[in-house]
Scaffold this motif. Structure first.
Motif, PDB file in Angstrom:
ATOM      1  N   PRO A  88      52.505  25.554  19.286  1.00 47.10           N
ATOM      2  CA  PRO A  88      52.454  26.902  20.249  1.00 47.10           C
ATOM      3  C   PRO A  88      52.774  28.085  19.182  1.00 47.10           C
ATOM      4  CG  PRO A  88      53.637  25.035  21.179  1.00 47.10           C
ATOM      5  CD  PRO A  88      53.526  24.396  19.767  1.00 47.10           C
ATOM      6  N   LYS A  89      53.659  27.820  18.015  1.00 43.67           N
ATOM      7  CA  LYS A  89      53.938  28.847  17.399  1.00 43.67           C
ATOM      8  C   LYS A  89      52.783  29.550  16.842  1.00 43.67           C
ATOM      9  CE  LYS A  89      57.124  30.227  13.671  1.00 43.67           C
ATOM     10  NZ  LYS A  89      58.229  29.779  12.929  1.00 43.67           N
ATOM     11  N   PHE A  90      51.888  28.792  16.309  1.00 42.44           N
ATOM     12  CA  PHE A  90      50.945  29.062  15.346  1.00 42.44           C
ATOM     13  C   PHE A  90      49.388  29.126  16.189  1.00 42.44           C
ATOM     14  CE2 PHE A  90      53.681  26.866  12.377  1.00 42.44           C
ATOM     15  CZ  PHE A  90      54.067  28.028  11.678  1.00 42.44           C
ATOM     16  N   SER A  91      49.397  29.010  17.512  1.00 41.67           N
ATOM     17  CA  SER A  91      48.358  29.143  18.402  1.00 41.67           C
ATOM     18  C   SER A  91      47.755  30.302  18.453  1.00 41.67           C
ATOM     19  CB  SER A  91      48.735  28.426  19.620  1.00 41.67           C
ATOM     20  OG  SER A  91      47.836  28.723  20.932  1.00 41.67           O
ATOM     21  N   ASP A  92      46.528  30.453  18.921  1.00 47.53           N
ATOM     22  CA  ASP A  92      45.767  31.822  19.015  1.00 47.53           C
ATOM     23  C   ASP A  92      46.133  31.988  20.644  1.00 47.53           C
ATOM     24  OD1 ASP A  92      44.376  32.210  16.730  1.00 47.53           O
ATOM     25  OD2 ASP A  92      42.772  30.724  17.402  1.00 47.53           O
ATOM     26  N   ASP A 129      37.652  12.119  38.331  1.00 51.26           N
ATOM     27  CA  ASP A 129      38.434  10.921  37.745  1.00 51.26           C
ATOM     28  C   ASP A 129      37.370  10.551  36.706  1.00 51.26           C
ATOM     29  OD1 ASP A 129      40.615  11.247  39.190  1.00 51.26           O
ATOM     30  OD2 ASP A 129      39.970   9.903  40.435  1.00 51.26           O
ATOM     31  N   ASN A 130      36.082  10.154  36.673  1.00 52.06           N
ATOM     32  CA  ASN A 130      35.049   9.776  35.679  1.00 52.06           C
ATOM     33  C   ASN A 130      35.072  10.376  34.379  1.00 52.06           C
ATOM     34  OD1 ASN A 130      33.411  11.592  36.701  1.00 52.06           O
ATOM     35  ND2 ASN A 130      32.281  10.129  37.480  1.00 52.06           N
ATOM     36  N   ILE A 131      35.564  11.537  34.314  1.00 52.66           N
ATOM     37  CA  ILE A 131      35.354  12.338  33.220  1.00 52.66           C
ATOM     38  C   ILE A 131      36.565  12.762  32.264  1.00 52.66           C
ATOM     39  CG2 ILE A 131      35.315  14.732  34.096  1.00 52.66           C
ATOM     40  CD1 ILE A 131      33.083  13.357  31.438  1.00 52.66           C
ATOM     41  N   ALA A 132      37.704  12.136  32.915  1.00 47.42           N
ATOM     42  CA  ALA A 132      38.975  12.763  32.513  1.00 47.42           C
ATOM     43  C   ALA A 132      39.307  11.996  31.074  1.00 47.42           C
ATOM     44  CB  ALA A 132      39.951  12.209  33.578  1.00 47.42           C
ATOM     45  N   ASP A 133      39.102  10.806  30.931  1.00 48.27           N
ATOM     46  CA  ASP A 133      39.440  10.226  29.835  1.00 48.27           C
ATOM     47  C   ASP A 133      38.488  10.697  28.638  1.00 48.27           C
ATOM     48  OD1 ASP A 133      41.252   8.419  30.399  1.00 48.27           O
ATOM     49  OD2 ASP A 133      39.771   6.786  31.188  1.00 48.27           O
ATOM     50  N   TYR A 134      37.209  10.610  28.881  1.00 50.62           N
ATOM     51  CA  TYR A 134      36.360  11.420  27.919  1.00 50.62           C
ATOM     52  C   TYR A 134      36.976  12.959  27.361  1.00 50.62           C
ATOM     53  CZ  TYR A 134      32.184  13.589  25.857  1.00 50.62           C
ATOM     54  OH  TYR A 134      31.310  14.280  25.022  1.00 50.62           O
ATOM     55  N   ILE A 135      37.438  13.902  28.388  1.00 54.37           N
ATOM     56  CA  ILE A 135      37.703  14.931  27.840  1.00 54.37           C
ATOM     57  C   ILE A 135      38.926  14.886  27.152  1.00 54.37           C
ATOM     58  CG2 ILE A 135      39.088  17.266  28.663  1.00 54.37           C
ATOM     59  CD1 ILE A 135      37.034  16.934  31.288  1.00 54.37           C
ATOM     60  N   CYS A 136      40.214  13.994  27.607  1.00 57.15           N
ATOM     61  CA  CYS A 136      41.208  13.914  26.898  1.00 57.15           C
ATOM     62  C   CYS A 136      40.715  13.354  25.333  1.00 57.15           C
ATOM     63  CB  CYS A 136      42.158  12.757  27.457  1.00 57.15           C
ATOM     64  SG  CYS A 136      42.860  13.613  28.933  1.00 57.15           S
ATOM     65  N   GLU A 137      40.070  12.333  25.084  1.00 56.81           N
ATOM     66  CA  GLU A 137      39.725  11.857  23.835  1.00 56.81           C
ATOM     67  C   GLU A 137      38.724  12.889  22.982  1.00 56.81           C
ATOM     68  OE1 GLU A 137      37.480   8.100  24.907  1.00 56.81           O
ATOM     69  OE2 GLU A 137      39.287   7.435  25.777  1.00 56.81           O
ATOM     70  N   ASN A 138      38.070  13.767  23.722  1.00 53.79           N
ATOM     71  CA  ASN A 138      37.129  14.671  22.740  1.00 53.79           C
ATOM     72  C   ASN A 138      37.534  16.058  22.710  1.00 53.79           C
ATOM     73  OD1 ASN A 138      34.846  12.541  22.050  1.00 53.79           O
ATOM     74  ND2 ASN A 138      35.437  12.169  24.092  1.00 53.79           N
ATOM     75  N   LEU A 139      38.326  16.540  23.533  1.00 57.13           N
ATOM     76  CA  LEU A 139      38.658  17.868  23.351  1.00 57.13           C
ATOM     77  C   LEU A 139      39.851  18.030  22.400  1.00 57.13           C
ATOM     78  CD1 LEU A 139      38.350  20.794  24.300  1.00 57.13           C
ATOM     79  CD2 LEU A 139      39.900  20.613  26.214  1.00 57.13           C
ATOM     80  N   MET A 140      39.572  18.538  21.112  1.00 52.89           N
ATOM     81  CA  MET A 140      40.662  18.514  20.228  1.00 52.89           C
ATOM     82  C   MET A 140      41.084  19.892  19.539  1.00 52.89           C
ATOM     83  SD  MET A 140      40.572  15.170  19.640  1.00 52.89           S
ATOM     84  CE  MET A 140      41.647  15.040  18.252  1.00 52.89           C
ATOM     85  N   SER A 141      40.233  20.789  20.007  1.00 54.53           N
ATOM     86  CA  SER A 141      40.508  22.289  19.532  1.00 54.53           C
ATOM     87  C   SER A 141      39.940  23.173  20.562  1.00 54.53           C
ATOM     88  CB  SER A 141      40.257  22.364  18.244  1.00 54.53           C
ATOM     89  OG  SER A 141      39.124  22.309  17.914  1.00 54.53           O
ATOM     90  N   ILE A 142      40.604  24.224  20.688  1.00 57.04           N
ATOM     91  CA  ILE A 142      40.002  25.446  21.486  1.00 57.04           C
ATOM     92  C   ILE A 142      40.190  26.639  20.545  1.00 57.04           C
ATOM     93  CG2 ILE A 142      40.347  27.023  23.360  1.00 57.04           C
ATOM     94  CD1 ILE A 142      41.470  24.509  24.737  1.00 57.04           C
ATOM     95  N   ARG A 143      38.803  27.281  20.152  1.00 54.24           N
ATOM     96  CA  ARG A 143      38.951  28.134  18.843  1.00 54.24           C
ATOM     97  C   ARG A 143      39.502  27.651  17.900  1.00 54.24           C
ATOM     98  NH1 ARG A 143      41.356  33.849  21.304  1.00 54.24           N
ATOM     99  NH2 ARG A 143      40.810  34.406  19.181  1.00 54.24           N
ATOM    100  N   ARG A 144      40.533  28.113  17.315  1.00 55.16           N
ATOM    101  CA  ARG A 144      41.011  27.495  15.872  1.00 55.16           C
ATOM    102  C   ARG A 144      42.500  26.907  16.239  1.00 55.16           C
ATOM    103  NH1 ARG A 144      41.262  33.204  12.921  1.00 55.16           N
ATOM    104  NH2 ARG A 144      41.987  33.729  15.169  1.00 55.16           N
ATOM    105  N   THR A 145      42.551  26.628  17.425  1.00 51.32           N
ATOM    106  CA  THR A 145      43.810  26.065  17.702  1.00 51.32           C
ATOM    107  C   THR A 145      43.623  24.472  18.292  1.00 51.32           C
ATOM    108  OG1 THR A 145      44.745  28.089  18.807  1.00 51.32           O
ATOM    109  CG2 THR A 145      45.755  26.067  19.455  1.00 51.32           C
ATOM    110  N   VAL A 146      44.518  23.768  17.447  1.00 55.93           N
ATOM    111  CA  VAL A 146      44.314  22.375  17.706  1.00 55.93           C
ATOM    112  C   VAL A 146      45.263  22.114  19.127  1.00 55.93           C
ATOM    113  CG1 VAL A 146      44.878  20.095  16.710  1.00 55.93           C
ATOM    114  CG2 VAL A 146      44.371  21.805  15.315  1.00 55.93           C
ATOM    115  N   VAL A 147      44.764  21.185  19.928  1.00 55.69           N
ATOM    116  CA  VAL A 147      45.313  21.078  21.276  1.00 55.69           C
ATOM    117  C   VAL A 147      45.305  19.452  21.344  1.00 55.69           C
ATOM    118  CG1 VAL A 147      44.509  23.127  22.140  1.00 55.69           C
ATOM    119  CG2 VAL A 147      43.029  21.068  22.443  1.00 55.69           C
TER     120      VAL A 147
END
Length: 249
Positions: A88-92, A129-147
């Motif tokens: 969080p300290k270094f997040s956009d 429900d059927n897309i939740a795991d896919y999002i959790c596994e593949n959404l790694m960053s937003i802009r330059r922020t690792v999430v």
């Protein structure tokens, strides 16, 4: 009615009939306010409920069926995903658009993701429900922020936007007068928004500046915000109308 609306109404009827015949709930993907209004105006012949993940959600899926038809309580196929910066300290500083854009970049349809709430730089996304795991596994960053993503039971109450109550006076309950008073516009400016289909009542553009909104109507002005019109409170001594609304900041 457009061909797209006719197809959607047909889909509603198909889901309702399937629920009635199978004795199992069926559901749509997330519907916009206008699509929800279309369902309300359709004669589907089967009970249904809207679910958006939290009270007051703008986008919601429709669940067809009832305990009487299906023999069990409804359980909407919805998952809430918490999306937060790993550091969080270094997040956009992340906006709703940032979260939405990153989710859409995963190649998923907008209709399988409902509302996205952003509070304290953390996103809460409602999805099927059927897309939740896919999002959790593949959404790694937003802009330059690792999430990092995690499934949670419900959106924290403190994160859900609460509209601010306000009072204002108008000469009449015309739509253009109300919009002008709420957003501090001139009458001509509010009429311009209406003429360009930027004012929606219940998700449907209203092109009539002298339309009279009903108490409880949700009015959205694109580029300005949205509010719930609560109706007229009283008439002032000068003959103006004292009205109330709840504005989403």
């Amino acid at each position: 009615m457009t061909n797209e609306e006719l197809q959607l109404k047909k889909r509603f009827c198909e889901l309702a009939e399937r629920a009635n015949k199978s004795g199992a709930y069926t559901s749509t993907e997330f519907l916009s306010p206008a699509e929800q209004a279309l369902l309300k105006s359709s004669a589907v012949g089967v009970p249904y409920l809207f679910f958006g993940g939290y009270e007051g959600a703008e986008k919601a899926l429709a669940l067809f069926g009832s305990e009487e038809i299906c023999g069990y309580k409804p359980c909407p196929p919805i998952t809430i995903i918490k999306i937060e910066p790993c550091s969080p300290k270094f997040s956009d500083s992340l906006s709703h658009r940032d979260f939405l854009g990153s989710l859409m970049s995963l190649g998923i349809r907008r209709s399988i993701v409902g509302d996205i709430i952003v509070a304290d730089n953390i996103g809460y996304a409602v999805c099927l429900d059927n897309i939740a795991d896919y999002i959790c596994e593949n959404l790694m960053s937003i802009r330059r922020t690792v999430v990092q993503c995690s499934k949670i039971g419900e959106i924290p109450e403190s994160a859900i936007p609460v509209p601010a109550e306000c009072s204002f006076t108008v000469a009449s309950e015309r739509l253009d007068s109300i919009v002008a008073a709420i957003f501090r516009l001139s009458r001509s400016e509010s009429q311009n928004f209406i003429e360009h289909e930027k004012v929606l009542i219940g998700g449907i553009p209203c092109l009539n500046p002298d339309a009279k909104p009903a108490a409880g109507d949700i009015i959205t002005v694109r580029g300005k915000g949205k509010f719930i019109y609560c109706g007229m409170e009283r008439e002032t001594k000068k003959g103006r109308l004292r009205c109330n609304a709840k504005i989403y900041k």
